[in-house]
Design a protein around this motif. Structure first.
Motif, PDB file in Angstrom:
ATOM      1  N   GLU A   1      37.371  31.914  34.180  1.00 17.64           N
ATOM      2  CA  GLU A   1      36.475  31.532  35.262  1.00 17.64           C
ATOM      3  C   GLU A   1      35.232  30.818  34.743  1.00 17.64           C
ATOM      4  O   GLU A   1      34.892  30.921  33.558  1.00 17.64           O
TER       5      GLU A   1
ATOM      6  N   ARG B   1      38.932  38.618  34.353  1.00 18.48           N
ATOM      7  CA  ARG B   1      38.650  37.975  35.630  1.00 18.48           C
ATOM      8  C   ARG B   1      37.799  38.865  36.537  1.00 18.48           C
ATOM      9  O   ARG B   1      37.931  40.076  36.538  1.00 18.48           O
ATOM     10  N   ARG B   2      36.945  38.202  37.310  1.00 21.06           N
ATOM     11  CA  ARG B   2      36.144  38.904  38.311  1.00 21.06           C
ATOM     12  C   ARG B   2      36.576  38.543  39.729  1.00 21.06           C
ATOM     13  O   ARG B   2      36.161  39.178  40.682  1.00 21.06           O
TER      14      ARG B   2
ATOM     15  N   ARG C   1      39.868  37.347  42.401  1.00 17.94           N
ATOM     16  CA  ARG C   1      41.312  37.419  42.592  1.00 17.94           C
ATOM     17  C   ARG C   1      41.735  36.430  43.668  1.00 17.94           C
ATOM     18  O   ARG C   1      41.139  36.378  44.746  1.00 17.94           O
TER      19      ARG C   1
END
Length: 282
Positions: free
Chosen positions: A123, A247-248, A250
């Motif tokens: 990201e 990852r933060r 989805r």
């Protein structure tokens, strides 16, 4: 006079701009299997900008009439799967001096932005943190990167990087020049804004993001492609820089936009005006 420029240029491997993306069968990402990839077009502009800055300070036919600091090193960097080496070789064929490939398994919770889908996307914040570590380790004093990638269109990494480093920034650059300021340099950037352009100045170090009107990237010639194979390309990992690729966000669902509706025809100007009134346009 002052320390020479050491430029970092991040480059990203994305689906080629001429390819029509297709949503995968599970509707969780764009299909990338057996799809042509190439360097993000905005990153091509960044490599070209860095190379032109070096040419502008080097005696010869391309030397600029404007003052310009000496460019001592252009470092290209890409984070993603093994095939990212292809875009790094292209960057070096265009003029980058060396490259770093931060190899990330696209199935292991971090990877090339937008290319692998479910768990394999690094990201923007993760990219910015990685670049900040590279800047520190490689002692860079300027970062030139595309304003966005054409796969996720986030347009966030440059701004986040400037914030993490505490550097000045200029986004959407359409011209980059240098001005002497005593025994140091200031960067003068003309940037695109709504309704026109804006000129900003900042001392080095600085982050600049590039826009389409900045330049026209050169093609990598065959001799330069062959020379690029001999240039240094280092393999690294996120752990080497102490960066977490988790990852933060989805992705819940990916869908294609609805097809465009066909236009209608009118007989004359009066009919067009009447139709526009019906639509509430006038």
């Amino acid at each position: 006079m002052s320390v020479p420029l050491k430029i970092l240029v991040p480059v990203k491997r994305v689906i080629d701009y001429a390819i029509k993306p297709r949503v995968n069968s599970t509707r969780t990402a764009i299909e990338t299997t057996n799809v042509k990839h190439s360097m993000n077009p905005f990153d091509e502009l960044s490599i070209e900008a860095a190379v032109r800055l070096r040419e502008a300070s080097t005696p010869g036919p391309k030397k600029s009439s404007f003052p310009s600091p000496t460019v001592s090193d252009i470092l290209a960097l890409s984070a993603g799967p093994a095939k990212c080496v292809d875009v790094l070789r292209t960057a070096m064929a265009m003029g980058a001096d060396r490259a770093i490939h931060v190899e990330i398994d696209p199935k292991a919770g971090g990877g090339e932005g937008g290319a692998e889908g479910e768990q394999g996307e690094l990201e923007p914040l993760g990219v910015a943190k990685l670049l900040a570590k590279v800047v520190e380790k490689e002692e860079r004093n300027m970062v030139i990167l595309g304003k966005q990638s054409i796969d996720d269109d986030s347009n966030q990494t440059g701004q986040m990087l400037a914030g993490l480093l505490g550097w000045g920034q200029a986004t959407q650059a359409q011209a980059i020049q240098f001005e002497e300021d005593g025994d140091s340099w200031k960067v003068k950037v003309t940037k695109e804004v709504d309704g026109g352009v804006e000129t900003v100045r900042s001392p080095l170090p600085m982050v600049v993001t590039t826009d389409l009107r900045l330049n026209e990237p050169r093609y990598a010639s065959l001799p330069n492609i062959m020379k690029a194979k001999k240039k240094k390309l280092e393999k690294k990992s996120l752990a080497d820089y102490g960066v977490d690729g988790g990852r933060r966000l989805r992705v819940v669902r990916v869908e294609e936009p609805p097809p465009r509706k066909g236009g209608g025809k009118v007989e004359d100007v009066d009919g067009m005006i009447a139709r526009l009134k019906e639509l509430g346009a006038i």
